[in-house]
Design a protein around this motif. Structure first.
Motif, short mmCIF file in Angstrom:
data_model
loop_
_atom_site.label_atom_id
_atom_site.label_comp_id
_atom_site.label_asym_id
_atom_site.label_seq_id
_atom_site.Cartn_x
_atom_site.Cartn_y
_atom_site.Cartn_z
N GLU A 99 68.99 21.87 100.62
CA GLU A 99 68.73 23.18 100.11
C GLU A 99 67.26 23.34 100.47
OE1 GLU A 99 69.84 25.38 96.94
OE2 GLU A 99 71.90 25.17 97.54
N ILE A 106 79.79 21.35 92.61
CA ILE A 106 78.93 20.30 92.73
C ILE A 106 79.29 19.30 91.51
CG2 ILE A 106 76.77 18.93 92.86
CD1 ILE A 106 75.65 21.66 93.89
N HIS A 156 73.20 17.21 98.20
CA HIS A 156 73.28 18.86 98.19
C HIS A 156 71.87 19.32 98.17
CE1 HIS A 156 74.88 22.71 97.58
NE2 HIS A 156 74.14 22.78 96.58
#
Length: 78
Positions: A78, A63, A74
């Motif tokens: 999650e 990342i 991102h």
């Protein structure tokens, strides 16, 4: 400089054979071996420490922390 050391008989035999193979003296082979060992130790000490971040027992994908949009995407997934 002249000095006296105690060395294993088997190791000394190996050093003598190596010196004969290389056409060097026993002293030269011992000096080269000690020099190489000391340099290797110095090189190992100079290697930077690296941290590999991970969470949950599995490696994380790369990342770019400088890319806020990619980081937020991102985190949302999650």
């Amino acid at each position: 400089m002249r000095t006296t050391i105690t060395i294993d008989d088997g190791l000394l035999d190996q050093v003598r054979r190596r010196a004969a193979e290389l056409g060097q003296t026993v002293s030269q082979v011992i000096e080269d071996g000690v020099r190489t060992a000391l340099l290797r130790r110095e090189e190992q000490a100079e290697q930077p420490f690296r941290v590999t971040p991970f969470r949950g027992g599995r490696p994380r994908t790369a990342i770019d922390l400088d890319d806020n949009t990619a980081l937020l995407e991102h985190m949302e997934h999650e």
